[in-house]
Design a protein around this motif. Structure first.
Motif, mmCIF file in Angstrom:
data_model
loop_
_atom_site.group_PDB
_atom_site.id
_atom_site.type_symbol
_atom_site.label_atom_id
_atom_site.label_comp_id
_atom_site.label_asym_id
_atom_site.label_seq_id
_atom_site.Cartn_x
_atom_site.Cartn_y
_atom_site.Cartn_z
ATOM 1 N N GLY A 149 -6.852 6.868 7.624
ATOM 2 C CA GLY A 149 -6.833 6.291 9.040
ATOM 3 C C GLY A 149 -5.641 6.781 9.846
ATOM 4 N N LEU A 150 -5.541 6.152 11.000
ATOM 5 C CA LEU A 150 -4.457 6.344 11.867
ATOM 6 C C LEU A 150 -3.589 4.906 11.618
ATOM 7 C CD1 LEU A 150 -2.522 7.801 13.975
ATOM 8 C CD2 LEU A 150 -4.262 6.729 15.508
ATOM 9 N N TRP A 151 -2.590 5.018 11.093
ATOM 10 C CA TRP A 151 -1.567 3.754 10.783
ATOM 11 C C TRP A 151 -0.445 3.466 11.841
ATOM 12 C CZ3 TRP A 151 -4.195 1.071 7.151
ATOM 13 C CH2 TRP A 151 -5.086 1.803 6.158
ATOM 14 N N ALA B 119 0.940 -1.104 -0.021
ATOM 15 C CA ALA B 119 0.111 -0.127 0.042
ATOM 16 C C ALA B 119 0.743 1.104 0.116
ATOM 17 C CB ALA B 119 -1.072 0.244 1.237
ATOM 18 N N THR B 120 0.496 2.132 -1.081
ATOM 19 C CA THR B 120 1.187 3.560 -0.775
ATOM 20 C C THR B 120 0.233 4.489 -0.009
ATOM 21 O OG1 THR B 120 2.223 3.074 -2.872
ATOM 22 C CG2 THR B 120 2.228 5.488 -2.126
ATOM 23 N N LEU B 121 0.888 5.266 0.931
ATOM 24 C CA LEU B 121 0.261 6.065 1.672
ATOM 25 C C LEU B 121 0.645 7.497 1.805
ATOM 26 C CD1 LEU B 121 -1.967 5.535 4.242
ATOM 27 C CD2 LEU B 121 0.137 5.570 5.706
ATOM 28 N N ASP B 122 -0.274 8.468 1.464
ATOM 29 C CA ASP B 122 -0.296 9.844 1.541
ATOM 30 C C ASP B 122 -0.195 10.228 2.970
ATOM 31 O OD1 ASP B 122 0.495 10.072 -1.258
ATOM 32 O OD2 ASP B 122 -1.894 10.539 -1.737
ATOM 33 N N VAL B 123 0.766 10.657 3.653
ATOM 34 C CA VAL B 123 0.879 11.057 4.936
ATOM 35 C C VAL B 123 0.467 12.547 5.114
ATOM 36 C CG1 VAL B 123 2.258 10.848 7.111
ATOM 37 C CG2 VAL B 123 2.459 8.976 5.303
ATOM 38 N N ASP C 54 -3.164 -2.296 14.187
ATOM 39 C CA ASP C 54 -2.193 -1.523 13.228
ATOM 40 C C ASP C 54 -3.134 -0.516 12.364
ATOM 41 O OD1 ASP C 54 -0.078 -2.676 14.018
ATOM 42 O OD2 ASP C 54 0.390 -3.824 12.410
ATOM 43 N N TYR C 55 -4.467 -0.586 12.358
ATOM 44 C CA TYR C 55 -5.106 0.530 11.783
ATOM 45 C C TYR C 55 -6.427 0.964 12.963
ATOM 46 C CZ TYR C 55 -9.266 2.838 9.494
ATOM 47 O OH TYR C 55 -10.198 3.842 9.088
ATOM 48 N N GLN C 56 -6.356 2.279 12.962
ATOM 49 C CA GLN C 56 -7.108 2.915 13.983
ATOM 50 C C GLN C 56 -8.066 4.058 13.312
ATOM 51 O OE1 GLN C 56 -7.692 1.885 16.864
ATOM 52 N NE2 GLN C 56 -6.067 0.207 16.656
ATOM 53 N N PRO C 57 -9.302 4.507 13.674
ATOM 54 C CA PRO C 57 -9.803 5.592 13.167
ATOM 55 C C PRO C 57 -9.035 6.788 13.457
ATOM 56 C CG PRO C 57 -11.375 4.275 14.564
ATOM 57 C CD PRO C 57 -10.003 3.657 14.606
ATOM 58 N N VAL C 58 -8.983 7.881 12.886
ATOM 59 C CA VAL C 58 -8.211 9.042 13.042
ATOM 60 C C VAL C 58 -8.400 9.600 14.405
ATOM 61 C CG1 VAL C 58 -7.792 11.344 12.081
ATOM 62 C CG2 VAL C 58 -8.098 9.629 10.709
ATOM 63 N N GLN C 59 -9.764 9.377 15.018
ATOM 64 C CA GLN C 59 -9.859 9.987 16.353
ATOM 65 C C GLN C 59 -9.351 9.546 17.297
ATOM 66 O OE1 GLN C 59 -12.265 8.823 13.898
ATOM 67 N NE2 GLN C 59 -13.918 10.207 13.609
ATOM 68 N N ASN C 60 -8.723 8.300 17.152
ATOM 69 C CA ASN C 60 -7.878 7.559 18.305
ATOM 70 C C ASN C 60 -6.602 8.192 18.326
ATOM 71 O OD1 ASN C 60 -9.913 5.952 18.998
ATOM 72 N ND2 ASN C 60 -9.145 4.161 17.995
ATOM 73 N N PRO D 42 -5.408 -5.747 9.304
ATOM 74 C CA PRO D 42 -6.144 -5.072 8.457
ATOM 75 C C PRO D 42 -5.933 -4.922 7.033
ATOM 76 C CG PRO D 42 -5.088 -3.702 10.251
ATOM 77 C CD PRO D 42 -4.521 -5.173 10.372
ATOM 78 N N LYS D 43 -6.801 -4.880 6.527
ATOM 79 C CA LYS D 43 -6.658 -5.004 4.661
ATOM 80 C C LYS D 43 -7.087 -3.587 4.162
ATOM 81 C CE LYS D 43 -6.281 -9.383 4.863
ATOM 82 N NZ LYS D 43 -5.774 -9.687 6.457
ATOM 83 N N PRO D 44 -6.198 -2.672 3.939
ATOM 84 C CA PRO D 44 -6.505 -1.406 3.502
ATOM 85 C C PRO D 44 -7.370 -1.352 2.419
ATOM 86 C CG PRO D 44 -4.273 -1.767 3.232
ATOM 87 C CD PRO D 44 -4.928 -2.865 4.016
#
Length: 255
Positions: free
Chosen positions: A217-219, A177-181, A241-247, A209-211
């Motif tokens: 998300g929060l990775w 997966a490529t992630l734009d941070v 390893d994956y969390q909602p951004v709110q976390n 997690p399967k993105p």
């Protein structure tokens, strides 16, 4: 009136973590059982029938036990109880039949959980000890983040099958997966990064997690082993390893 959850003792947090089911209950019989299938070889003066007054925390299937009787095998190091005594019981399943047979993990005085019972009536929490479960869960997430090599907020920009050979039916079937941070909370990440994850649905990998493309998300990322480092610097290796951004706030509160 405040909506802040009452403080939970360390003992209460431990019991909620260790016991799948807890309830306020009143002893109705000592030395007997509420179900015929309860093992005869463990019946003794610690075999106690308890009326469930209120469920404190439980799996979905057992959230409606209030008003029913269950059999509790009291812990070997716990005080015996008399008919009419009320306590908060923390238990795990033993026998399932016309009623439940439960093994006691621990016990607290009813007064120890009463503030949580009172607060639950004024909040959106499903059960009186939901706030304690949430506190335990948040602590676990924060500890997991501390062990991660990078913690970032980002959006999945692309997904790619690496096409690596599968030498067994349990192979992870790795994708990249490529992630734009957009935010770096921890780690040497700048703008964009990549990570590996298993696409396999095998029991060993299904909970990782399967993105999906476009997912924000929060990775919580972990360094790849040396033999895969050329494919991507990071990998997902844990269900958390994956969390909602709110976390992100949860991680900061846990520091």
């Amino acid at each position: 009136m405040t909506d802040r959850a009452p403080a939970a003792s360390e003992e209460l947090k431990r019991l909620v973590r260790e016991a799948p089911l807890s309830f306020l209950g009143t002893v109705t019989r000592v030395g007997g059982t509420s179900l015929a299938a309860f093992p005869a070889d463990v019946r003794d003066d610690r075999t106690t029938v308890v009326k469930v007054n209120e469920v404190l925390h439980a799996p979905d299937a057992f959230r409606h036990l209030a008003g029913s009787e269950v059999t509790v095998q009291l812990a070997s190091d716990a005080d015996l109880l008399e008919v009419g005594e009320t306590a908060a019981f923390f238990t795990r399943g033993m026998v399932y039949g016309e009623s439940l047979g439960l093994a006691e993990v621990g016990r607290l005085p009813a007064s120890a959980v009463q503030p949580h019972v009172s607060m639950a009536a004024t909040t959106a929490d499903e059960m009186p000890l939901s706030s304690v479960q949430r506190e335990n869960r948040n602590k676990d997430i924060a500890e997991h983040a501390r062990a991660a090599d990078a913690v970032v907020v980002g959006t999945v920009a692309a997904l790619e099958d690496l096409g690596l050979p599968a030498f067994s039916e349990h192979a992870p079937l790795l994708w990249r997966a490529t992630l734009d941070v957009s935010h770096v909370e921890k780690g040497p990440v700048n703008g964009r990064t990549t990570f590996l994850y298993p696409r396999s649905g095998d029991v060993r990998w299904r909970h990782i997690p399967k993105p999906v493309a476009g997912q924000l998300g929060l990775w919580l990322l972990h360094d790849t082993p040396s033999d895969l480092a050329a494919q991507a610097p990071y990998q997902l290796s844990d269900p958390d390893d994956y969390q909602p951004v709110q976390n992100l706030a949860v991680l900061r509160e846990g520091q």
